[in-house]
Design an enzyme around this catalytic site. Sequence first.
Site, PDB file in Angstrom:
ATOM      1  N   ASN A 179      -2.362   3.163 -10.329  1.00 47.63           N
ATOM      2  CA  ASN A 179      -2.949   2.391  -9.222  1.00 47.63           C
ATOM      3  C   ASN A 179      -2.967   0.916  -9.632  1.00 47.63           C
ATOM      4  O   ASN A 179      -2.594   0.559 -10.756  1.00 47.63           O
ATOM      5  CB  ASN A 179      -4.345   2.919  -8.884  1.00 47.63           C
ATOM      6  N   ARG A 214      10.552  -1.086  -4.136  1.00 49.37           N
ATOM      7  CA  ARG A 214       9.399  -1.106  -5.067  1.00 49.37           C
ATOM      8  C   ARG A 214       9.380   0.220  -5.826  1.00 49.37           C
ATOM      9  O   ARG A 214       9.581   1.278  -5.219  1.00 49.37           O
ATOM     10  CB  ARG A 214       8.071  -1.321  -4.324  1.00 49.37           C
ATOM     11  N   GLN A 248      -5.639  -8.559  -2.949  1.00 48.03           N
ATOM     12  CA  GLN A 248      -5.709  -7.571  -1.853  1.00 48.03           C
ATOM     13  C   GLN A 248      -7.159  -7.276  -1.485  1.00 48.03           C
ATOM     14  O   GLN A 248      -7.460  -6.908  -0.357  1.00 48.03           O
ATOM     15  CB  GLN A 248      -5.024  -6.254  -2.268  1.00 48.03           C
ATOM     16  N   ASP A 281      -1.182   5.221  -6.379  1.00 47.86           N
ATOM     17  CA  ASP A 281       0.228   5.020  -6.035  1.00 47.86           C
ATOM     18  C   ASP A 281       1.095   6.190  -6.489  1.00 47.86           C
ATOM     19  O   ASP A 281       2.155   6.439  -5.923  1.00 47.86           O
ATOM     20  CB  ASP A 281       0.755   3.718  -6.655  1.00 47.86           C
ATOM     21  N   GLY A 310       0.863  -1.180   0.000  1.00 52.40           N
ATOM     22  CA  GLY A 310       0.000   0.000   0.000  1.00 52.40           C
ATOM     23  C   GLY A 310       0.902   1.234   0.000  1.00 52.40           C
ATOM     24  O   GLY A 310       1.823   1.330   0.821  1.00 52.40           O
TER      25      GLY A 310
HETATM   26  O1  MRU Z   1       0.703  -3.729  -4.705  1.00 54.04           O
HETATM   27  P1  MRU Z   1       0.037  -3.011  -3.581  1.00 54.04           P
HETATM   28  O2  MRU Z   1      -0.840  -3.867  -2.750  1.00 54.04           O
HETATM   29  O3  MRU Z   1       1.027  -2.230  -2.761  1.00 54.04           O
HETATM   30  O4  MRU Z   1      -0.898  -1.950  -4.301  1.00 54.04           O
HETATM   31  C1  MRU Z   1      -1.696  -1.099  -3.543  1.00 54.04           C
HETATM   32  C2  MRU Z   1      -2.551  -0.212  -4.373  1.00 54.04           C
HETATM   33  O5  MRU Z   1      -2.520  -0.229  -5.578  1.00 54.04           O
HETATM   34  C3  MRU Z   1      -3.390   0.776  -3.629  1.00 54.04           C
HETATM   35  O6  MRU Z   1      -4.565   1.034  -4.345  1.00 54.04           O
HETATM   36  C4  MRU Z   1      -2.614   2.086  -3.472  1.00 54.04           C
HETATM   37  O7  MRU Z   1      -1.341   1.834  -2.962  1.00 54.04           O
HETATM   38  C5  MRU Z   1      -3.308   3.036  -2.602  1.00 54.04           C
HETATM   39  S1  MRU Z   1      -3.319   2.497  -0.920  1.00 54.04           S
HETATM   40  C6  MRU Z   1      -3.992   3.695   0.030  1.00 54.04           C
END
Ligand code: MRU
Length: 353
Positions: free
Chosen positions: A253, A93, A202, A243, A51
């Site tokens: 995102n 990441r 997720q 993101d 996240g």
């Molecule tokens: O790969 P992830 O689980 O880190 O991706 C998360 C997302 O895409 C969320 O939508 C984004 O980080 C916003 S979280 C408030």
Amino acid sequence: MKLLRDIRPIKVENYKLLVLNQLKLPFQEEWLELKDYLQVAKAIKDMIIRGAPLIGIVGAYGFAMGIKQYKNQNPDSLKVKADQIYNTLINSRPTAVNLSWALDRMTTKFKNLTQKGIYGSKLVDELFTEAKRIDLEDFHANKAIGGYGEVLIKENSRILTHCNTGALATSGWGTALGVIRTAYENEKNIFVYVDETRPYLQGSRLTAWELLQEGIPYQIIVDSCAGFLMKQGKIDAVIVGADRITLNGDVANKIGTYSLSVLAKQHNIPFYVAAPTSSFDLNLEKGEDIIIEIRDKKEITHCGNCPVAPQESDALNLSFDITPAENISTIITERGLITEVNREKILKFFNKS
Ligand code: MRU
């Protein structure tokens, strides 16, 4: 007003960082101690924590932990170590800007303190305090996003959300899921459709777990169900997180967000993005400039350790996509709303025009 559970994905006690292992949810609530900055970088890479805002917060604590490991070195070698810690963490990441935003803030603090001759335990304390500030600011930002966003959610709304944008993706409360939480806290009658969010799930693993804690009514759907539900008039709003948001308002995102935005546009359904201002990258002009993380194909060809495709299959695991600004009805931030998103609006919002 309803009282909701205070879910927090990390704990910091006596310079120790404990994280709720998101790989084990929803089946087990396992807390792991991350002992040094290398373990922090690995936990981000392996998605033990994930996240965008949470990656930034944990990265900031990781930087402070790294400096603590080397606090007794002389100023020159400490500076070399600080660069090494920064580079290791930032490379864990690539897509979420919150990580570089938080690490830049930590290195600026490090430089200011060391220029003033502050080293040793005092330096470490100040850096942990700065990381804590980032952590708390995020929590307050989420609450404000919830407040601004909640008014957009009409009574009896059926809301579609994607991925996990809740307490588990932030310091607590959440962004897009924080808006949903706030609407529910304010006693609005709402129903949530949760995209399972292949391949990492997720939605079905984490968002469903959070909604269940709060008693917010929901159903999990497969990602490909969204369009048909919209056609049937069963979705009143889509709300997602971000993101990275570029200067022209394009949003990176979780993979699948772009498709949802196209479907929402086609069916005249408002498409909301909820994100703190730390998710904006005003150095990038447009979405195409964003680096999209490509993850291991095994996340697609397997479900956990169980194969779900012929062993020889190749797979393309793009972890994020880009939603163009013109598909977004409103971006909800802790400082207010940006509607009819475009470059001029964003420059004005950040007082840069
Ligand atoms: O790969 P992830 O689980 O880190 O991706 C998360 C997302 O895409 C969320 O939508 C984004 O980080 C916003 S979280 C408030």
